[in-house]
Design a protein around this motif. Structure first.
Motif, PDB file in Angstrom:
ATOM      1  N   CYS A 109       0.817  -1.044   0.069  1.00 59.09           N
ATOM      2  CA  CYS A 109      -0.019   0.182   0.025  1.00 59.09           C
ATOM      3  C   CYS A 109       1.048   1.287  -0.032  1.00 59.09           C
ATOM      4  O   CYS A 109       1.530   1.591   0.999  1.00 59.09           O
ATOM      5  N   TYR A 149      -2.983   7.234  -3.479  1.00 56.50           N
ATOM      6  CA  TYR A 149      -3.137   5.849  -3.377  1.00 56.50           C
ATOM      7  C   TYR A 149      -2.635   4.914  -4.535  1.00 56.50           C
ATOM      8  O   TYR A 149      -3.335   4.919  -5.553  1.00 56.50           O
ATOM      9  N   SER A 184      -4.589   3.417   4.587  1.00 58.16           N
ATOM     10  CA  SER A 184      -3.053   3.968   4.074  1.00 58.16           C
ATOM     11  C   SER A 184      -3.217   5.382   4.005  1.00 58.16           C
ATOM     12  O   SER A 184      -2.224   6.026   4.537  1.00 58.16           O
ATOM     13  N   LYS A 206       5.068   3.295   2.127  1.00 60.60           N
ATOM     14  CA  LYS A 206       4.341   2.236   1.957  1.00 60.60           C
ATOM     15  C   LYS A 206       4.310   1.479   3.088  1.00 60.60           C
ATOM     16  O   LYS A 206       4.877   1.493   3.970  1.00 60.60           O
TER      17      LYS A 206
END
Length: 294
Positions: A109, A149, A184, A206
């Protein structure tokens, strides 16, 4: 492939060896150990960075507490470790933690707040970053209007591959995919704002997530200089590469070499090892206000 600089634990079974971390099976939990290995371009380099694993581990612990998000940490106090590990207490202190067993989601992510790295290369070719259409004439390292994202695959071997948000539906399902995206972006925003209060720009990062009893939680490392780009805010200038407190220093050095970005990687000179460690120490101190225990 067996990696160099393995951790010395033989009393419990090795569950998984990543590029940097070794996971040991304790039955109802894992021992996660951060080695001093350094990987770049998905290659573990043959020269360790002494103390790097301790910085990564201790910074992850700091962020777990700072973020207040559910995560896999049980304890990082070696005095609370099983008796079988006590002989390795000096080695494990500061570079390890015992964590819950979670089913890892096979999606990496990534959140990008600035246009740099592979995102910049993608934008130059397509005007997009991982399918996100962006305005024309953006400059290198320019702040994006909103964080993006941009997930990727997380294979056990080989290179990660950038994919669209919609493609993650096929890997984890739409509901979990949406949760991963939302968590995230929330974590990045919290961390970005905290870093900004310390004079640091968090350009991108990440995350990895897992599931326990149907609940998605944060796992692995978080917001370390291995997994994030950190820039000093007072030296930031759009349109050029930034001074950084992360692996970008090593990547830039590697780009000057005649090397095919495959095994075996080049040995790292002593001065580059020292400069790398100094950068990791500096970002730790700037973010936490403390010296790491090395």
């Amino acid at each position: 492939m067996s990696l160099k600089f393995e951790t010395p634990i033989t009393e419990v079974p090795l569950f998984h060896q990543g590029k940097v971390r070794d996971m040991y099976d304790l039955g109802d939990s894992f021992l996660m150990v951060a080695s001093d290995r350094l990987s770049a371009f998905d290659v573990v380099l043959p020269t360790p960075i002494p103390g790097k694993g301790k910085i990564l581990n201790q910074l992850s612990l700091f962020w777990f507490k700072q973020l207040g998000m559910k995560n896999h940490l049980i304890t990082a106090d070696v005095n609370e470790y099983p008796e079988v590990l006590k002989k390795h207490a000096d080695y494990l202190r500061g570079r390890s933690m015992i964590v819950k067993k979670a089913n890892r989601h096979s999606v990496e992510c990534i959140v990008r707040g600035y246009i740099v790295g592979s995102g910049w290369k993608d934008y130059q070719k397509t005007g997009k970053i991982c399918g996100h259409v962006l305005p024309e004439n953006l400059q290198l390292c320019q702040k994006l209007e909103k964080p993006l994202y941009t997930p990727s695959t997380k294979p056990d071997v080989g290179h990660d591959e950038n994919i669209s948000f919609e493609q993650t539906f096929d890997i984890v399902g739409e509901k979990v995919a949406t949760t991963l995206r939302d968590m995230s972006l929330e974590i990045y925003t919290k961390a970005r704002d905290y870093a900004a209060s310390k004079g640091i720009i968090l350009a991108d990062t990440k995350f990895e997530f897992g599931e326990i009893d149907g609940e998605t939680i944060l796992i692995d490392e978080v917001l370390t200089p291995d997994s994030s780009r950190y820039w000093p805010a007072d030296k930031y200038q759009v349109g050029k590469n930034q001074e950084s407190f992360d692996k970008q220093y090593i990547r830039d050095w590697l780009e000057t070499l005649d090397w095919g970005k495959c095994y075996p990687g080049p040995e790292i000179p002593a001065d580059v090892v020292k400069n790398t460690l100094d950068k990791y120490i500096e970002i730790f101190v700037r973010l936490t206000g403390k010296q790491p225990e090395l």
